[in-house]
Design an enzyme around this catalytic site. Structure first.
Site: not given
Length: 470
Positions: A204, A437, A440
């Site tokens: 990702s 998070d 990311h």
């Protein structure tokens, strides 16, 4: 008669002798004057010597004042200092190097070719490492695009749209030490990639990189002449029709195959490349990454067993499994990629900023300005990647973005993101320790710099692959 002529003859002989003596004296004086150096000529000679040395060093020296003409043609040069003697004794290339270089200087010096017509010698210029430098706040040039220009950006990375109140994280520009990055130009990048296919493969974080790159290029074309397809999180496509250029993302977090058996047990096959690997072939540019998924534990772990050949095991150290998988990927690249057709990149690990890193990403608005940082990703696994690349037959360019990204704790999505396709709820945002998070990155943001560095690597590449057209 003889007595009359004798006095006359004697006087003539006496006059001749006197004349000869006077002539000898005059000649001696003249020779002495000629042997002494003329002050004007000596000064001129010194200035000419100084001017010659100054010309070699690139320094302007004023022309000497006009001197009266002289008939003297024989002279000795004025005495020189020890430094002048040493400089004159040196060759032209040595002289330029001595006058223009300082200890530790990496500046290349290009002296004039030798008079004998031999090959020109140069001092090799030290190549600038674009991954070493510092972050500079640049409100005028960054961000490179506005998020609303790219409606396809996912909720996972759209921090501003998700309510992030600050925006300074968008304005930081990476400045290498000792050189400048070429200014990013989307149309120039597309022109370089005219008729080309770019493939990004990985987890990702490489999807994060694809979204950034797709938006950077999408912002440089007419919207009706661009195609964006996102069939699933496993495959994404950007295509610029006027340039016949495509940028694809393929989901493959391990690069090797993860297979589910009939009993639903998941097997990570360390000696078999990912099933979709055949779809990567034929690309002009390949960008790979892997790393984070190998460190997952407990419920986050994506596999139940490792398999190598016919052997299946549950217990294997992550570094050992990672090493075997990287060797499988390296053999696949060496066997299937044509270096005359394809440029291969491997992006280094993208750092996380969790509580155990001493720089938790939550509520951060400034980059790290000190060296107190605990890497989450084991150095042994970074070493595996670098060692594997060095041993490969096919040349691989290492995009070493790890260290420069470590400073950017402020650039993560934190609580302004989605999880499993849904935006975080108010309750989840109030519990950042569990839900923030810190892996990311917001867009616009840090991954844009990764792509600027990719752009710089391609622009400075000596390969003819990108500069040619199919």
């Amino acid at each position: 008669m003889e007595s009359l002529l004798s006095p006359v003859l004697n006087r003539k002989l006496l006059l001749c002798a006197i004349a000869s003596f006077l002539g000898f004296l005059l000649l001696s004086c003249s020779l002495q004057r000629a042997s002494r150096p003329s002050t004007a000529i000596a000064s001129l000679t010194h200035l000419e010597s100084t001017s010659a040395m100054a010309d070699l060093a690139g320094v302007s020296v004023p022309a000497p004042a006009p001197q009266p003409a002289t008939a003297a043609t024989i002279y000795s040069p004025p005495p020189q200092s020890a430094m002048e003697v040493e400089m004159v004794a040196a060759s032209p290339s040595e002289l330029v190097l001595a006058m223009n270089s300082s200890p530790g200087s990496s500046q290349a010096v290009h002296p004039s070719p030798p008079a004998d017509g031999g090959e020109e010698t140069t001092v090799e210029e030290k190549k600038c490492d674009i991954f070493e430098g510092k972050w500079v706040f640049d409100r005028w040039r960054y961000p490179l695009y506005q998020p609303h220009w790219c409606p396809f950006l996912s909720d996972q990375v759209s921090c501003r749209r998700n309510g992030r109140p600050d925006s300074e994280y968008e304005h930081w520009r990476w400045q290498p030490s000792g050189c400048d990055l070429p200014r990013y130009n989307g149309r120039e990048m597309l022109e370089k990639w005219r008729g080309k296919r770019v493939v990004i493969v990985g987890d990702s974080l490489n999807r994060n990189m694809w979204e950034s790159l797709a938006c950077m290029l999408y912002s440089s074309v007419r919207k009706e002449r661009a195609v964006v397809k996102q069939r699933s999180s496993d495959y994404k496509l950007f295509r610029a029709l006027d340039y016949d250029c495509s940028v694809e993302f393929f989901w493959s977090p391990f690069l090797v195959e993860l297979k589910e058996r009939e009993d639903h047990a998941k097997i990570l096959k360390l000696d078999k490349i990912f099933a979709n690997g055949r779809r990567w072939l034929g690309a002009d540019v390949m960008i790979f990454n892997t790393g984070h998924w190998w460190m997952h534990h407990g419920k986050m772990r994506a596999w139940n067993y490792f398999q190598r050949g016919d052997q299946v095991t549950e217990d294997m150290e992550a570094a050992v499994a990672f090493n075997r998988a990287l060797r499988t990927w390296a053999r696949w690249v060496d066997r299937n990629v044509n270096p005359r057709k394809t440029i291969v990149f491997f992006r280094s690990i993208s750092p996380e900023h969790k509580t155990e890193n001493l720089h938790f990403c939550y509520n951060q608005t400034k980059p790290i300005t000190n060296e107190r940082y605990v890497q989450w990703f084991p150095k042994s696994m970074v070493d595996i990647v670098e060692r594997t690349i060095r041993k490969m037959t096919i040349p691989v360019t290492y995009l070493n973005i790890t260290r420069l990204s470590e400073y950017r704790r402020d650039a993560h999505t934190a609580i302004y993101t989605s999880r499993q396709g849904k935006l975080l709820t108010i309750e989840q945002r109030l519990d950042p320790t569990r839900h923030a998070d810190c892996s990311h990155w917001c867009l616009p943001g840090l991954p844009d710099t990764w792509n600027v560095l990719l752009f710089a690597s391609i622009m400075t590449s000596s390969s003819s692959i990108i500069s040619s057209t199919n």
